[in-house]
Design a protein around this motif. Structure first.
Motif, PDB file in Angstrom:
ATOM      1  N   ASN A  40       0.781  -1.237   0.000  1.00  0.00           N
ATOM      2  CA  ASN A  40       0.000   0.000   0.000  1.00  0.00           C
ATOM      3  C   ASN A  40       0.813   1.289   0.000  1.00  0.00           C
ATOM      4  O   ASN A  40       0.290   2.332  -0.396  1.00  0.00           O
ATOM      5  CB  ASN A  40      -0.936   0.025   1.222  1.00  0.00           C
ATOM      6  CG  ASN A  40      -2.049  -0.986   1.127  1.00  0.00           C
ATOM      7  OD1 ASN A  40      -3.046  -0.782   0.447  1.00  0.00           O
ATOM      8  ND2 ASN A  40      -1.871  -2.105   1.815  1.00  0.00           N
ATOM      9  N   LEU A  41       2.071   1.229   0.439  1.00  0.00           N
ATOM     10  CA  LEU A  41       2.817   2.463   0.660  1.00  0.00           C
ATOM     11  C   LEU A  41       3.025   3.249  -0.629  1.00  0.00           C
ATOM     12  O   LEU A  41       2.886   4.475  -0.647  1.00  0.00           O
ATOM     13  CB  LEU A  41       4.170   2.155   1.307  1.00  0.00           C
ATOM     14  CG  LEU A  41       5.019   3.381   1.688  1.00  0.00           C
ATOM     15  CD1 LEU A  41       4.228   4.305   2.602  1.00  0.00           C
ATOM     16  CD2 LEU A  41       6.307   2.949   2.369  1.00  0.00           C
ATOM     17  N   ARG A  42       3.360   2.575  -1.717  1.00  0.00           N
ATOM     18  CA  ARG A  42       3.608   3.286  -2.973  1.00  0.00           C
ATOM     19  C   ARG A  42       2.402   4.119  -3.403  1.00  0.00           C
ATOM     20  O   ARG A  42       2.536   5.272  -3.803  1.00  0.00           O
ATOM     21  CB  ARG A  42       3.965   2.279  -4.074  1.00  0.00           C
ATOM     22  CG  ARG A  42       5.473   2.045  -4.227  1.00  0.00           C
ATOM     23  CD  ARG A  42       5.764   1.535  -5.633  1.00  0.00           C
ATOM     24  NE  ARG A  42       7.184   1.324  -5.799  1.00  0.00           N
ATOM     25  CZ  ARG A  42       7.787   0.158  -5.625  1.00  0.00           C
ATOM     26  NH1 ARG A  42       7.080  -0.882  -5.251  1.00  0.00           N
ATOM     27  NH2 ARG A  42       9.088   0.034  -5.814  1.00  0.00           N
ATOM     28  N   SER A  43       1.221   3.515  -3.342  1.00  0.00           N
ATOM     29  CA  SER A  43       0.020   4.216  -3.808  1.00  0.00           C
ATOM     30  C   SER A  43      -0.386   5.340  -2.863  1.00  0.00           C
ATOM     31  O   SER A  43      -1.070   6.287  -3.272  1.00  0.00           O
ATOM     32  CB  SER A  43      -1.142   3.230  -3.960  1.00  0.00           C
ATOM     33  OG  SER A  43      -1.467   2.634  -2.715  1.00  0.00           O
ATOM     34  N   MET A  44       0.034   5.263  -1.599  1.00  0.00           N
ATOM     35  CA  MET A  44      -0.351   6.275  -0.623  1.00  0.00           C
ATOM     36  C   MET A  44       0.617   7.454  -0.576  1.00  0.00           C
ATOM     37  O   MET A  44       0.291   8.495  -0.018  1.00  0.00           O
ATOM     38  CB  MET A  44      -0.467   5.642   0.770  1.00  0.00           C
ATOM     39  CG  MET A  44      -1.545   4.570   0.863  1.00  0.00           C
ATOM     40  SD  MET A  44      -1.669   3.814   2.513  1.00  0.00           S
ATOM     41  CE  MET A  44      -2.408   5.171   3.428  1.00  0.00           C
ATOM     42  N   LYS A  45       1.802   7.282  -1.168  1.00  0.00           N
ATOM     43  CA  LYS A  45       2.757   8.385  -1.204  1.00  0.00           C
ATOM     44  C   LYS A  45       2.313   9.422  -2.222  1.00  0.00           C
ATOM     45  O   LYS A  45       1.816   9.087  -3.290  1.00  0.00           O
ATOM     46  CB  LYS A  45       4.157   7.883  -1.565  1.00  0.00           C
ATOM     47  CG  LYS A  45       4.858   7.127  -0.457  1.00  0.00           C
ATOM     48  CD  LYS A  45       6.288   6.761  -0.850  1.00  0.00           C
ATOM     49  CE  LYS A  45       7.139   7.982  -1.080  1.00  0.00           C
ATOM     50  NZ  LYS A  45       8.560   7.642  -1.336  1.00  0.00           N
ATOM     51  N   GLN A  46       2.496  10.667  -1.908  1.00  0.00           N
ATOM     52  CA  GLN A  46       2.156  11.745  -2.822  1.00  0.00           C
ATOM     53  C   GLN A  46       3.436  12.222  -3.493  1.00  0.00           C
ATOM     54  O   GLN A  46       4.177  13.024  -2.958  1.00  0.00           O
ATOM     55  CB  GLN A  46       1.471  12.887  -2.073  1.00  0.00           C
ATOM     56  CG  GLN A  46       0.155  12.463  -1.419  1.00  0.00           C
ATOM     57  CD  GLN A  46      -0.468  13.582  -0.600  1.00  0.00           C
ATOM     58  OE1 GLN A  46       0.118  14.633  -0.438  1.00  0.00           O
ATOM     59  NE2 GLN A  46      -1.672  13.334  -0.097  1.00  0.00           N
ATOM     60  N   GLY A  47       3.694  11.682  -4.692  1.00  0.00           N
ATOM     61  CA  GLY A  47       4.921  12.018  -5.398  1.00  0.00           C
ATOM     62  C   GLY A  47       6.053  11.089  -5.024  1.00  0.00           C
ATOM     63  O   GLY A  47       5.861  10.043  -4.396  1.00  0.00           O
ATOM     64  N   PHE A  48       7.273  11.486  -5.399  1.00  0.00           N
ATOM     65  CA  PHE A  48       8.431  10.622  -5.209  1.00  0.00           C
ATOM     66  C   PHE A  48       9.374  11.138  -4.122  1.00  0.00           C
ATOM     67  O   PHE A  48      10.439  10.573  -3.896  1.00  0.00           O
ATOM     68  CB  PHE A  48       9.207  10.495  -6.531  1.00  0.00           C
ATOM     69  CG  PHE A  48       8.398   9.849  -7.620  1.00  0.00           C
ATOM     70  CD1 PHE A  48       8.284   8.475  -7.707  1.00  0.00           C
ATOM     71  CD2 PHE A  48       7.745  10.643  -8.562  1.00  0.00           C
ATOM     72  CE1 PHE A  48       7.530   7.882  -8.709  1.00  0.00           C
ATOM     73  CE2 PHE A  48       6.991  10.057  -9.569  1.00  0.00           C
ATOM     74  CZ  PHE A  48       6.880   8.672  -9.643  1.00  0.00           C
ATOM     75  N   GLU A  49       8.995  12.206  -3.467  1.00  0.00           N
ATOM     76  CA  GLU A  49       9.844  12.753  -2.419  1.00  0.00           C
ATOM     77  C   GLU A  49       9.781  11.885  -1.164  1.00  0.00           C
ATOM     78  O   GLU A  49       8.849  11.109  -0.959  1.00  0.00           O
ATOM     79  CB  GLU A  49       9.407  14.186  -2.076  1.00  0.00           C
ATOM     80  CG  GLU A  49       9.466  15.151  -3.252  1.00  0.00           C
ATOM     81  CD  GLU A  49      10.881  15.355  -3.752  1.00  0.00           C
ATOM     82  OE1 GLU A  49      11.818  15.291  -2.927  1.00  0.00           O
ATOM     83  OE2 GLU A  49      11.049  15.554  -4.970  1.00  0.00           O
ATOM     84  N   THR A  50      10.786  12.036  -0.312  1.00  0.00           N
ATOM     85  CA  THR A  50      10.810  11.328   0.960  1.00  0.00           C
ATOM     86  C   THR A  50       9.629  11.777   1.814  1.00  0.00           C
ATOM     87  O   THR A  50       9.250  12.951   1.819  1.00  0.00           O
ATOM     88  CB  THR A  50      12.124  11.615   1.712  1.00  0.00           C
ATOM     89  OG1 THR A  50      13.218  11.210   0.894  1.00  0.00           O
ATOM     90  CG2 THR A  50      12.170  10.862   3.034  1.00  0.00           C
ATOM     91  N   LEU A  51       9.041  10.843   2.513  1.00  0.00           N
ATOM     92  CA  LEU A  51       7.867  11.160   3.330  1.00  0.00           C
ATOM     93  C   LEU A  51       8.210  12.173   4.410  1.00  0.00           C
ATOM     94  O   LEU A  51       9.223  12.058   5.103  1.00  0.00           O
ATOM     95  CB  LEU A  51       7.323   9.886   3.979  1.00  0.00           C
ATOM     96  CG  LEU A  51       6.669   8.856   3.049  1.00  0.00           C
ATOM     97  CD1 LEU A  51       6.324   7.601   3.834  1.00  0.00           C
ATOM     98  CD2 LEU A  51       5.420   9.435   2.398  1.00  0.00           C
ATOM     99  N   SER A  52       7.325  13.139   4.578  1.00  0.00           N
ATOM    100  CA  SER A  52       7.465  14.097   5.662  1.00  0.00           C
ATOM    101  C   SER A  52       6.929  13.476   6.947  1.00  0.00           C
ATOM    102  O   SER A  52       6.212  12.478   6.905  1.00  0.00           O
ATOM    103  CB  SER A  52       6.690  15.374   5.343  1.00  0.00           C
ATOM    104  OG  SER A  52       5.290  15.104   5.346  1.00  0.00           O
ATOM    105  N   PRO A  53       7.256  14.044   8.114  1.00  0.00           N
ATOM    106  CA  PRO A  53       6.693  13.514   9.370  1.00  0.00           C
ATOM    107  C   PRO A  53       5.170  13.454   9.359  1.00  0.00           C
ATOM    108  O   PRO A  53       4.572  12.513   9.884  1.00  0.00           O
ATOM    109  CB  PRO A  53       7.214  14.497  10.424  1.00  0.00           C
ATOM    110  CG  PRO A  53       8.509  15.004   9.841  1.00  0.00           C
ATOM    111  CD  PRO A  53       8.253  15.103   8.362  1.00  0.00           C
ATOM    112  N   ASP A  54       4.523  14.459   8.744  1.00  0.00           N
ATOM    113  CA  ASP A  54       3.064  14.452   8.675  1.00  0.00           C
ATOM    114  C   ASP A  54       2.571  13.298   7.805  1.00  0.00           C
ATOM    115  O   ASP A  54       1.561  12.645   8.123  1.00  0.00           O
ATOM    116  CB  ASP A  54       2.558  15.775   8.097  1.00  0.00           C
ATOM    117  CG  ASP A  54       2.722  16.930   9.083  1.00  0.00           C
ATOM    118  OD1 ASP A  54       2.890  16.652  10.294  1.00  0.00           O
ATOM    119  OD2 ASP A  54       2.694  18.088   8.637  1.00  0.00           O
ATOM    120  N   ASP A  55       3.266  13.045   6.685  1.00  0.00           N
ATOM    121  CA  ASP A  55       2.887  11.941   5.805  1.00  0.00           C
ATOM    122  C   ASP A  55       3.051  10.604   6.525  1.00  0.00           C
ATOM    123  O   ASP A  55       2.210   9.709   6.401  1.00  0.00           O
ATOM    124  CB  ASP A  55       3.744  11.943   4.539  1.00  0.00           C
ATOM    125  CG  ASP A  55       3.408  13.104   3.622  1.00  0.00           C
ATOM    126  OD1 ASP A  55       2.257  13.556   3.662  1.00  0.00           O
ATOM    127  OD2 ASP A  55       4.303  13.551   2.879  1.00  0.00           O
TER     128      ASP A  55
END
Length: 281
Positions: free
Chosen positions: A134-149
């Motif tokens: 699930n993680l790929r589809s839940m990421k917004q873009g290709f940047e490293t996840l922010s703490p909020d994300d």
């Protein structure tokens, strides 16, 4: 009639062109083939059901191309799931094969991925498996996840924030060895058999849900066709409109009858709808 096989990446384009030539079955044809298969074990009926749904498998397999595995292999594994679905399909349930087969197709593809993808280790937790798919589809873009994300994804998937960070690290190409042991926090680890467990509904529950949806859509539509034009108009205006609901007096003025007469028409129509849908079920 034979079932086409995709054996390599070189033959993938030819395979995709071939399966487009097989016609999609009508509900009547599907029911006839499935009934013949269930009653007599007719292999030609099984082939007809399979080849008409090969495009479905190819479409589902494309959704898993991001794992770096050969598309031809993903399709072949999905085809195995389709064959299992055809074998178990019961046309008397009132559910189309396309809805029933999706569960089995995805289950076989999932099993293949977790057996073969280079970042998936022999032992992993349920949380890691959930993140893996699930993680790929839940990421917004290709940047490293922010703490909020990280917090958002952890909340939605009911996992620990540190597990989200770890899986993102692994998915970005940095492998972390996982031993087949219980960790210091007492977190359970699972053998590969755990990967075969689908977190979605069981087939029986899925069938029940699909059957209910069928009654609420196609069943209701067919039931409305059994009514006369005036009764159908009254029900649609009173119960099936997305806008303002018509009052009894408004409909009475439209048909030049009393409001009480509209109420009687409405009650009789509702009873007819209920009787028809119960008989159809």
């Amino acid at each position: 009639m034979t079932i086409p096989v995709v054996s390599s990446a070189d033959s993938l384009d030819k395979y995709l062109q071939t399966i487009k030539q097989f016609p999609i079955l009508t509900p009547e044809e599907e029911y006839s083939y499935a009934t013949s298969l269930n009653k007599t074990g007719d292999l030609e009926s099984a082939r007809a059901l399979i080849v008409s749904h090969l495009r479905l498998v190819a479409s589902i397999a494309r959704g898993y191309s991001g794992y770096g595995l050969p598309q031809a292999d993903l399709i072949q594994e999905g085809n195995i799931g389709l064959m299992k679905a055809v074998k178990r399909f019961d046309p008397e349930r009132g559910v189309r094969l396309v809805s029933f087969a999706m569960h089995w197709i995805k289950a076989e593809i999932h099993e293949y991925i977790v057996r073969n993808w280079r970042l998936v280790k022999t032992a992993t937790t349920k949380a890691q498996r959930k993140l893996f798919f699930n993680l790929r589809s839940m990421k917004q873009g290709f940047e490293t996840l922010s703490p909020d994300d990280v917090h958002r994804i952890a909340t939605e998937l009911n996992v620990k924030p540190e597990e989200v960070v770890e899986m993102e690290y692994r998915l970005n190409g940095q492998e972390i060895p996982l031993d087949a042991q219980v960790d210091d926090d007492g977190e359970d680890v699972y053998s590969p058999i755990a990967y075969l467990q689908d977190e979605g509904p069981e087939p029986s529950a899925l069938l029940e849900t699909l059957q209910t949806e069928h009654m609420q859509t196609e069943g209701l539509s067919n039931a409305l066709q059994q009514l006369d034009e005036r009764s159908r108009r009254v029900l649609q205006a009173r119960w099936l409109t997305e806008g303002d609901v018509s009052t009894l007096h408004e409909l009475a003025a439209e048909f030049n009858v009393s409001a009480e007469r509209i109420r009687q028409i409405e009650q009789k129509a509702m009873q007819k709808i209920k009787t028809y849908m119960l008989q159809s079920n």
